[in-house]
Structure formats: structure tokens, C-alpha cells
Design a protein around this motif. Structure first.
Motif, PDB file in Angstrom:
ATOM      1  N   GLU A  51     -10.177  37.815 -29.846  1.00 51.45           N
ATOM      2  CA  GLU A  51     -10.599  36.873 -28.739  1.00 51.45           C
ATOM      3  C   GLU A  51     -11.913  37.622 -28.368  1.00 51.45           C
ATOM      4  OE1 GLU A  51      -7.332  39.449 -27.410  1.00 51.45           O
ATOM      5  OE2 GLU A  51      -7.591  38.435 -28.881  1.00 51.45           O
ATOM      6  N   LYS A  52     -12.117  38.832 -29.079  1.00 54.80           N
ATOM      7  CA  LYS A  52     -13.435  39.216 -27.878  1.00 54.80           C
ATOM      8  C   LYS A  52     -14.621  39.678 -28.918  1.00 54.80           C
ATOM      9  CE  LYS A  52     -13.795  39.631 -24.141  1.00 54.80           C
ATOM     10  NZ  LYS A  52     -14.020  38.996 -22.750  1.00 54.80           N
ATOM     11  N   ILE A  53     -14.622  38.927 -30.350  1.00 49.18           N
ATOM     12  CA  ILE A  53     -15.613  39.523 -31.520  1.00 49.18           C
ATOM     13  C   ILE A  53     -16.338  38.120 -31.788  1.00 49.18           C
ATOM     14  CG2 ILE A  53     -15.331  40.084 -34.066  1.00 49.18           C
ATOM     15  CD1 ILE A  53     -12.858  41.761 -33.210  1.00 49.18           C
ATOM     16  N   LEU A  54     -17.566  38.449 -31.750  1.00 51.10           N
ATOM     17  CA  LEU A  54     -18.594  37.398 -31.956  1.00 51.10           C
ATOM     18  C   LEU A  54     -19.124  38.242 -33.508  1.00 51.10           C
ATOM     19  CD1 LEU A  54     -20.559  36.669 -28.836  1.00 51.10           C
ATOM     20  CD2 LEU A  54     -18.732  35.145 -29.761  1.00 51.10           C
ATOM     21  N   ILE A  55     -20.022  37.141 -34.531  1.00 52.07           N
ATOM     22  CA  ILE A  55     -20.468  37.786 -35.455  1.00 52.07           C
ATOM     23  C   ILE A  55     -21.903  37.483 -35.351  1.00 52.07           C
ATOM     24  CG2 ILE A  55     -18.834  37.872 -36.825  1.00 52.07           C
ATOM     25  CD1 ILE A  55     -19.351  35.069 -38.183  1.00 52.07           C
ATOM     26  N   GLU A  56     -22.575  38.313 -36.253  1.00 51.00           N
ATOM     27  CA  GLU A  56     -24.164  37.868 -36.352  1.00 51.00           C
ATOM     28  C   GLU A  56     -24.855  38.554 -37.489  1.00 51.00           C
ATOM     29  OE1 GLU A  56     -26.310  40.678 -34.478  1.00 51.00           O
ATOM     30  OE2 GLU A  56     -24.927  40.901 -32.710  1.00 51.00           O
ATOM     31  N   THR A  57     -25.796  38.074 -37.608  1.00 48.66           N
ATOM     32  CA  THR A  57     -26.730  38.683 -38.783  1.00 48.66           C
ATOM     33  C   THR A  57     -27.868  39.806 -38.062  1.00 48.66           C
ATOM     34  OG1 THR A  57     -28.326  36.713 -38.716  1.00 48.66           O
ATOM     35  CG2 THR A  57     -26.860  37.086 -39.935  1.00 48.66           C
ATOM     36  N   ASP A  58     -28.569  39.336 -36.965  1.00 45.84           N
ATOM     37  CA  ASP A  58     -29.392  39.907 -35.852  1.00 45.84           C
ATOM     38  C   ASP A  58     -30.887  40.067 -37.412  1.00 45.84           C
ATOM     39  OD1 ASP A  58     -30.781  41.333 -34.184  1.00 45.84           O
ATOM     40  OD2 ASP A  58     -30.233  43.131 -35.113  1.00 45.84           O
ATOM     41  N   SER A  59     -31.081  38.338 -37.587  1.00 50.56           N
ATOM     42  CA  SER A  59     -31.771  38.743 -38.984  1.00 50.56           C
ATOM     43  C   SER A  59     -33.181  38.841 -38.411  1.00 50.56           C
ATOM     44  CB  SER A  59     -31.274  37.001 -40.166  1.00 50.56           C
ATOM     45  OG  SER A  59     -31.341  36.421 -38.822  1.00 50.56           O
ATOM     46  N   PRO A  60     -34.261  38.819 -38.388  1.00 51.90           N
ATOM     47  CA  PRO A  60     -34.024  39.654 -40.503  1.00 51.90           C
ATOM     48  C   PRO A  60     -33.896  40.897 -40.459  1.00 51.90           C
ATOM     49  CG  PRO A  60     -36.590  39.945 -39.323  1.00 51.90           C
ATOM     50  CD  PRO A  60     -35.413  39.700 -38.096  1.00 51.90           C
ATOM     51  N   TYR A  61     -33.416  41.525 -39.724  1.00 49.81           N
ATOM     52  CA  TYR A  61     -32.853  42.747 -40.059  1.00 49.81           C
ATOM     53  C   TYR A  61     -31.141  43.122 -40.418  1.00 49.81           C
ATOM     54  CZ  TYR A  61     -36.408  42.519 -36.815  1.00 49.81           C
ATOM     55  OH  TYR A  61     -37.788  41.953 -35.799  1.00 49.81           O
ATOM     56  N   LEU A  62     -31.084  44.062 -40.821  1.00 49.37           N
ATOM     57  CA  LEU A  62     -30.024  44.757 -40.964  1.00 49.37           C
ATOM     58  C   LEU A  62     -28.568  43.491 -42.352  1.00 49.37           C
ATOM     59  CD1 LEU A  62     -29.000  45.277 -37.700  1.00 49.37           C
ATOM     60  CD2 LEU A  62     -29.534  47.138 -39.808  1.00 49.37           C
ATOM     61  N   ALA A  63     -29.388  42.822 -43.634  1.00 47.22           N
ATOM     62  CA  ALA A  63     -28.341  42.662 -44.226  1.00 47.22           C
ATOM     63  C   ALA A  63     -27.143  43.102 -44.341  1.00 47.22           C
ATOM     64  CB  ALA A  63     -29.766  41.850 -45.254  1.00 47.22           C
ATOM     65  N   PRO A  64     -26.451  42.642 -44.909  1.00 51.70           N
ATOM     66  CA  PRO A  64     -24.843  42.881 -45.322  1.00 51.70           C
ATOM     67  C   PRO A  64     -25.091  43.055 -46.855  1.00 51.70           C
ATOM     68  CG  PRO A  64     -24.629  40.446 -44.662  1.00 51.70           C
ATOM     69  CD  PRO A  64     -26.210  40.928 -44.445  1.00 51.70           C
ATOM     70  N   VAL A  65     -23.982  44.136 -47.285  1.00 54.01           N
ATOM     71  CA  VAL A  65     -23.431  44.099 -48.350  1.00 54.01           C
ATOM     72  C   VAL A  65     -23.249  42.164 -48.821  1.00 54.01           C
ATOM     73  CG1 VAL A  65     -22.469  45.541 -50.406  1.00 54.01           C
ATOM     74  CG2 VAL A  65     -23.219  46.748 -48.489  1.00 54.01           C
ATOM     75  N   PRO A  66     -23.802  42.147 -50.402  1.00 52.46           N
ATOM     76  CA  PRO A  66     -24.239  42.964 -51.679  1.00 52.46           C
ATOM     77  C   PRO A  66     -26.297  42.144 -51.067  1.00 52.46           C
ATOM     78  CG  PRO A  66     -24.044  41.119 -51.869  1.00 52.46           C
ATOM     79  CD  PRO A  66     -23.172  40.601 -50.710  1.00 52.46           C
ATOM     80  N   TYR A  67     -26.252  42.178 -50.133  1.00 55.55           N
ATOM     81  CA  TYR A  67     -27.700  42.218 -50.135  1.00 55.55           C
ATOM     82  C   TYR A  67     -28.231  42.598 -48.961  1.00 55.55           C
ATOM     83  CZ  TYR A  67     -25.737  37.082 -50.616  1.00 55.55           C
ATOM     84  OH  TYR A  67     -24.899  36.305 -50.739  1.00 55.55           O
ATOM     85  N   ARG A  68     -27.965  44.605 -48.817  1.00 56.66           N
ATOM     86  CA  ARG A  68     -28.659  45.020 -47.798  1.00 56.66           C
ATOM     87  C   ARG A  68     -30.349  45.504 -49.122  1.00 56.66           C
ATOM     88  NH1 ARG A  68     -26.364  51.288 -46.361  1.00 56.66           N
ATOM     89  NH2 ARG A  68     -27.602  51.327 -44.686  1.00 56.66           N
ATOM     90  N   GLY A  69     -30.853  45.643 -48.384  1.00 51.89           N
ATOM     91  CA  GLY A  69     -32.219  46.219 -48.779  1.00 51.89           C
ATOM     92  C   GLY A  69     -33.317  44.549 -48.588  1.00 51.89           C
ATOM     93  N   LYS A  70     -32.955  43.631 -48.606  1.00 52.36           N
ATOM     94  CA  LYS A  70     -33.596  42.038 -49.058  1.00 52.36           C
ATOM     95  C   LYS A  70     -33.395  41.550 -47.514  1.00 52.36           C
ATOM     96  CE  LYS A  70     -31.975  40.837 -53.242  1.00 52.36           C
ATOM     97  NZ  LYS A  70     -30.815  40.033 -53.897  1.00 52.36           N
ATOM     98  N   GLN A  71     -34.512  40.781 -47.274  1.00 55.09           N
ATOM     99  CA  GLN A  71     -34.703  39.962 -45.735  1.00 55.09           C
ATOM    100  C   GLN A  71     -32.648  38.991 -45.815  1.00 55.09           C
ATOM    101  OE1 GLN A  71     -37.870  37.607 -43.633  1.00 55.09           O
ATOM    102  NE2 GLN A  71     -36.689  35.642 -44.386  1.00 55.09           N
ATOM    103  N   ASN A  72     -32.045  39.793 -44.173  1.00 52.34           N
ATOM    104  CA  ASN A  72     -31.619  39.507 -43.813  1.00 52.34           C
ATOM    105  C   ASN A  72     -31.825  37.508 -43.781  1.00 52.34           C
ATOM    106  OD1 ASN A  72     -28.946  39.436 -42.890  1.00 52.34           O
ATOM    107  ND2 ASN A  72     -28.617  40.591 -41.599  1.00 52.34           N
ATOM    108  N   GLU A  73     -31.140  36.876 -43.429  1.00 52.50           N
ATOM    109  CA  GLU A  73     -30.486  35.309 -42.956  1.00 52.50           C
ATOM    110  C   GLU A  73     -29.223  34.659 -42.050  1.00 52.50           C
ATOM    111  OE1 GLU A  73     -32.298  32.654 -46.190  1.00 52.50           O
ATOM    112  OE2 GLU A  73     -34.498  34.011 -45.773  1.00 52.50           O
ATOM    113  N   PRO A  74     -29.420  33.829 -41.622  1.00 52.03           N
ATOM    114  CA  PRO A  74     -28.107  32.858 -41.550  1.00 52.03           C
ATOM    115  C   PRO A  74     -27.327  32.701 -41.888  1.00 52.03           C
ATOM    116  CG  PRO A  74     -29.719  32.381 -39.638  1.00 52.03           C
ATOM    117  CD  PRO A  74     -30.330  33.395 -40.813  1.00 52.03           C
ATOM    118  N   THR A  75     -27.766  32.460 -43.239  1.00 49.90           N
ATOM    119  CA  THR A  75     -26.678  32.448 -44.304  1.00 49.90           C
ATOM    120  C   THR A  75     -25.994  33.203 -44.749  1.00 49.90           C
ATOM    121  OG1 THR A  75     -29.156  30.944 -45.837  1.00 49.90           O
ATOM    122  CG2 THR A  75     -27.058  31.670 -46.732  1.00 49.90           C
ATOM    123  N   TYR A  76     -26.210  34.625 -43.834  1.00 48.07           N
ATOM    124  CA  TYR A  76     -25.386  35.886 -44.902  1.00 48.07           C
ATOM    125  C   TYR A  76     -24.783  36.289 -43.782  1.00 48.07           C
ATOM    126  CZ  TYR A  76     -29.095  36.210 -48.212  1.00 48.07           C
ATOM    127  OH  TYR A  76     -30.392  35.745 -48.921  1.00 48.07           O
TER     128      TYR A  76
END
Length: 260
Positions: free
Chosen positions: A198-223
Motif C-alpha cells: 500500500e506504499k509502493i509506486l512503479i515508474e520507468t524514470d524514462s528515458p533512463y534505466l530500462a528494465p530487463v529485457p530492454y536494458r541498454g535501450k531507451q526506456n519508455e512508459p511502455t515498459y
């Protein structure tokens, strides 16, 4: 429905979306990401950022100055107050302390951070907090100048469980990014397990820090669903449950978004 609680849409390369922010937002929607919060880092660039996102009813925005930008954009209450008056602004920030990149500006950062917190309390807006290599000072300033009623969020959290617990005691939320999917983030995943849903949010911080399996690519809200999937695995929940809980958490913290 997923909500990306922290992204920088004005800093994305839109090439793969034919140069269209609308196409990027539509692509996110097709992935189940129906709303997002575009976060300001510099009031010198605020008007341009806000103009890009204001036409989209599913994109909220913040107004503030990142700690690494306080040199070119020093604390100015009236300027921030004016920016925060825009109708789609649901938070102040991101603000905070960054001693990793800009320790020589520590005093300027502290002044700006405290100012954001005081103004957030006055305006009834939560504060988005960036913190790096500044755990104790960050907590001390929140305790002195923050308002537990409006509170805020420690975004893209990479700090210790002890810091998370201290923030939770002040009614703050903790937001996790694609970093939790990295192989090297074992300790951070333990923090995810310990923080109440109940205290957790999720984010991308895009265009940085793309999650696996997209690591190394531009991050986007899609991920951002990849962040939710990791949390679901760690918490023993269905990803749909994580989506629903974090959506409700978003509206609880950013109450102006719910009203909108």
C-alpha cells in the motif's frame, strides 16, 4: 491499468514513434499503461515540457528543480508557485539531494529542497524526492520541512531498507523502477519485499534505466509493466493485483490526479 508514476516525456527520443509523442503515448496504452506523470527537472525548461504534455488528458505533470540543476535554476518560490498553478500539475519536484554528482552544491540543494517541501505543504501538493548519497540529510530535511499530510515519494528508490522505513514513518511512498530487474539489485529486491504494497509506486524514470529485457535501450512508459511483473514475483501476487494496488496508491498520493 498501469500508471507510470515518474517519466520524462520531454527528454525522450521519439524517432521510433515517427517523431510523435501521441504515438508513444498510444503505444504505452496498448501495453496497458493508461496514465503517466511527466516530471520536471528545471523551471527553465518547464514551459516547453508542459506545452508538450498538457494536451493529453492521461498525462499529469509536476513542477520543480532537480538537485543537479540548482546552479542554473536556483530556488525561486514565486517562479515555482506560478508553474504549480497550471491545471495538470499534481506534484512538486523532482527535488531533493544528490551528493554523487553535485556535492559542491549541497547548500543550494538543501535550500531548494526545503523550499519545495514548504510550498508543497502550503499548496497541498506532494513532493517527488530524488536522493543519492545523501540519506541522512534527505531524511532530516523532510522531518524539518515536510508535511506528513501531503507527504511525497522517494522515487527510483535504490537506498537501504532503513531509509525506506524512515520515509514510511513520515507517510512517504516508495517508488521502484526498472533497476529492481537488474541482476546486481539483489539487496534492493529485499527492500521491495519489505515495503508494504500500500506504499509502493512503479515508474520507468524514462528515458533512463530500462528494465530487463530492454536494458541498454531507451526506456519508455511502455515498459513499466516489467517493473510490476518483478514486484508481483517478489510479493507472490498476480501482476494485475500489483497494477491495481499501485494505481490506487498513485491516486492516494497524487490526489489532484484523482480529482481530475
Amino acid at each position: 491499468m498501469f500508471i507510470d508514476s515518474h517519466c520524462h516525456l520531454d527528454r525522450l527520443d521519439l524517432g521510433r514513434h515517427d517523431g510523435s509523442l501521441a504515438n508513444l503515448i498510444n503505444a504505452a496504452g496498448e501495453a496497458g499503461v493508461e496514465e503517466m506523470l511527466c516530471v520536471a527537472i528545471d523551471l527553465n525548461q518547464f514551459d516547453e515540457m508542459y506545452a508538450k504534455v498538457e494536451p493529453f488528458s492521461n498525462v499529469y505533470a509536476s513542477a520543480g528543480v532537480h538537485p543537479c540543476h540548482v546552479n542554473e535554476c536556483p530556488w525561486d518560490e514565486q517562479r515555482l508557485r506560478k508553474a504549480a498553478a497550471n491545471k495538470r500539475i499534481v506534484a512538486l519536484g523532482e527535488t531533493g539531494l544528490d551528493y554523487y554528482y553535485s556535492s559542491e552544491l549541497a547548500e543550494e540543494q538543501k535550500e531548494s529542497f526545503a523550499g519545495h517541501l514548504r510550498l508543497g505543504s502550503e499548496l497541498g501538493l506532494p513532493v517527488i524526492v530524488h536522493t543519492r548519497d545523501a540519506r541522512q540529510d534527505t531524511l532530516d530535511i523532510i522531518r524539518e520541512h515536510g508535511d506528513p499530510k501531503t507527504a511525497g515519494v522517494l522515487h527510483c528508490f535504490t537506498e537501504s531498507l532503513e531509509m525506506a522505513q524512515a520515509a514510511l514513518e513520515m507517510n512517504y511512498f516508495i517508488s521502484f523502477s526498472g533497476i529492481i530487474t537488474f541482476k546486481t539489485a539483489e539487496e534492493l529486491r529485499e527492500v521491495v519485499k519489505a515495503v508494504p504494497m500500500e506504499k509502493i509506486l512503479i515508474e520507468t524514470d524514462s528515458p533512463y534505466l530500462a528494465p530487463v529485457p530492454y536494458r541498454g535501450k531507451q526506456n519508455e512508459p511502455t515498459y513499466v509493466p516489467k517493473v510490476a511483473e518483478c514486484i508481483a514475483d517478489l510479493k507472490g501476487l498476480r501482476v494485475e493485483e500489483v497494477a491495481e494496488i499501485t494505481k490506487n496508491n498513485f491516486y492516494t498520493l497524487f490526489s489532484k490526479a484523482r480529482q481530475g
